[in-house]
Design an enzyme around this catalytic site. Structure first.
Site, PDB file in Angstrom:
ATOM      1  N   THR A 213       0.508  -1.202  -0.144  1.00 54.34           N
ATOM      2  CA  THR A 213       0.076  -0.062  -0.314  1.00 54.34           C
ATOM      3  C   THR A 213       0.377   1.214  -0.072  1.00 54.34           C
ATOM      4  O   THR A 213       2.642   1.372   0.652  1.00 54.34           O
ATOM      5  CB  THR A 213      -0.916  -0.184   1.373  1.00 54.34           C
ATOM      6  OG1 THR A 213      -1.541  -1.106   1.230  1.00 54.34           O
ATOM      7  CG2 THR A 213      -1.855   1.569   1.958  1.00 54.34           C
ATOM      8  N   THR A 264      -0.653   2.519   6.639  1.00 51.17           N
ATOM      9  CA  THR A 264      -1.361   0.416   6.828  1.00 51.17           C
ATOM     10  C   THR A 264      -0.740   0.467   7.350  1.00 51.17           C
ATOM     11  O   THR A 264       0.069   0.015   8.322  1.00 51.17           O
ATOM     12  CB  THR A 264       0.704   0.793   5.457  1.00 51.17           C
ATOM     13  OG1 THR A 264       0.972  -0.677   4.689  1.00 51.17           O
ATOM     14  CG2 THR A 264       1.964   1.167   5.820  1.00 51.17           C
ATOM     15  N   GLY A 267      -6.683  -2.654   7.933  1.00 48.59           N
ATOM     16  CA  GLY A 267      -7.064  -1.586   8.024  1.00 48.59           C
ATOM     17  C   GLY A 267      -9.028  -1.738   8.480  1.00 48.59           C
ATOM     18  O   GLY A 267      -9.395  -0.155   9.474  1.00 48.59           O
TER      19      GLY A 267
HETATM   20  N1  ASP Z   1      -4.031  -0.556   4.554  1.00 49.47           N
HETATM   21  C1  ASP Z   1      -5.025  -1.062   3.984  1.00 49.47           C
HETATM   22  C2  ASP Z   1      -6.172  -2.281   3.616  1.00 49.47           C
HETATM   23  O1  ASP Z   1      -7.077  -1.797   4.974  1.00 49.47           O
HETATM   24  C3  ASP Z   1      -3.769  -1.875   3.386  1.00 49.47           C
HETATM   25  C4  ASP Z   1      -2.755  -2.492   4.010  1.00 49.47           C
HETATM   26  O2  ASP Z   1      -1.924  -0.875   4.260  1.00 49.47           O
HETATM   27  O3  ASP Z   1      -2.050  -3.221   3.642  1.00 49.47           O
HETATM   28  O4  ASP Z   1      -6.549  -2.259   3.394  1.00 49.47           O
END
Ligand code: ASP
Length: 345
Positions: A213, A264, A267
């Site tokens: 991400t 990140t 989520g």
């Molecule tokens: N935060 C992102 C989500 O939950 C995923 C990530 O940051 O790897 O969609």
């Protein structure tokens, strides 16, 4: 000539325009900017080859150079954030844009958001699968609508009336994302219930959860903060699942009074704890530093293994942290800082 015009002209000649006052009075420098980028928190760089690490770092470096060039030229933090994220979205090594992960039904649903700290304007898109650069569409939601978040087909219909690059969903297919999806699929066959994403990831023999991400935070020479985040979400997420990245206050936040933040990680955990907003709120109401606010969220509010955060405050202090095995990241400022880090804590 009126007295007001004469005074204005005198101030101009003496270099007392608004911009100069900001930079000269704070640091005695012509320019004052700071920028930080993340390329996703997740498993340690130890799981990747030396070549893969260098390849990913070189894209982060290009993106950082782009952001610095915009800010050095007096550009806005919003433009820097957007253009940095576009570079990372266009690279297949990151779980955003081109390299987006596959969801449980084998398709891609992309999320992104952007926020302007000068006026709390923000825009976001969720669950889009035809938009090459979701961060550009998020910015258009911010500037061209009276809404904050558009999702799915509605977001894509809105895109059609604006000039954003449209792609077929298979544009986002990459071998790495497919291989990861296959591993999940195989592992799932051995499980009898739908467990939490983090528990499921931890249960994988070789955790490879989707580093990638992307996010960017910046302070420009006018003292304006901006933040943005873009993602393909989490491998094998349910069809229709929306993560924190397009949720303002969870995955992204910016307020000139305090800081700009991009998150990140898992989520769901960032949404339930309003993490990005909490970083700003801790600075505002508890008077803590940006690094303390980030550390508190990573050490006390989130669970170990949940993810990472980057932030820059209104004075240009940069803070980055994570409670996972690693987080690809980069930072630069007008005082000469320029670093790209992955592979070491
Ligand atoms: N935060 C992102 C989500 O939950 C995923 C990530 O940051 O790897 O969609």
């Amino acid at each position: 000539m009126s007295l007001r015009i004469i005074v204005s002209l005198l101030l101009l000649i003496m270099g007392w325009g608004t911009n100069e006052v900001y930079s000269q009075t704070t640091e005695g420098k012509k320019m004052k900017f700071a920028i930080a980028i993340h390329g996703g928190a997740g498993s340690s760089a130890k799981n990747f080859s030396e070549q893969a690490i260098l390849k990913r770092k070189s894209v982060l470096e290009n993106a950082l150079n782009k952001g610095v060039a915009i800010l050095e030229a007096g550009g806005s933090s919003l433009d820097a954030v957007q253009e940095v994220i576009v570079i990372l979205e266009d690279d297949p090594q990151f779980n955003a844009g081109k390299g987006a992960v596959f969801n449980a039904v084998g398709s891609h649903e992309l999320d992104a958001s952007i926020m302007d700290g000068s006026n709390l304007a923000c825009g976001a898109v969720a669950g889009v699968s035809h938009i090459k650069n979701p961060i550009r569409l998020a910015r258009l939601v911010m500037t061209e609508t009276r809404h904050v978040l558009l999702s799915g087909t509605g977001a894509e219909q809105f895109a059609k009336s604006h000039s954003v690059d449209w792609v077929e969903p298979n544009y986002f297919d990459t071998e790495a994302a497919k291989a990861s999806w296959n591993r999940y699929q195989n592992r799932l066959k051995q499980k009898d219930k739908d467990t939490s994403l983090l528990d499921f990831q931890n249960s994988l023999a070789e955790p490879d959860w989707n580093i990638g991400t992307v996010g960017c935070v910046a302070l420009d020479s006018n003292g304006n903060l901006a933040a943005g985040t873009s993602t393909g979400g989490m491998t094998y997420k349910k069809f229709g699942r929306v993560g924190d990245s397009p949720v303002v206050g969870a995955g992204t936040y910016a307020d000139n009074e305090t800081c700009a933040v991009s998150a990140t990680g898992v989520g769901e955990e960032y949404i339930r704890r309003a993490v990005a907003y909490d970083v700003a709120a801790q600075m505002k109401y508890r008077g803590v530093s940006i690094q303390q606010a980030i550390d508190d969220n990573l050490n006390s509010r989130l669970r170990k293994g949940d993810g990472g955060l980057i932030a820059v405050d209104k004075d240009g202090n940069i803070a980055m942290g994570f409670n996972t095995g690693g987080m690809a990241r980069a930072a630069a400022d007008s005082e000469g800082k320029f670093e790209v880090i992955w592979g070491e804590r």
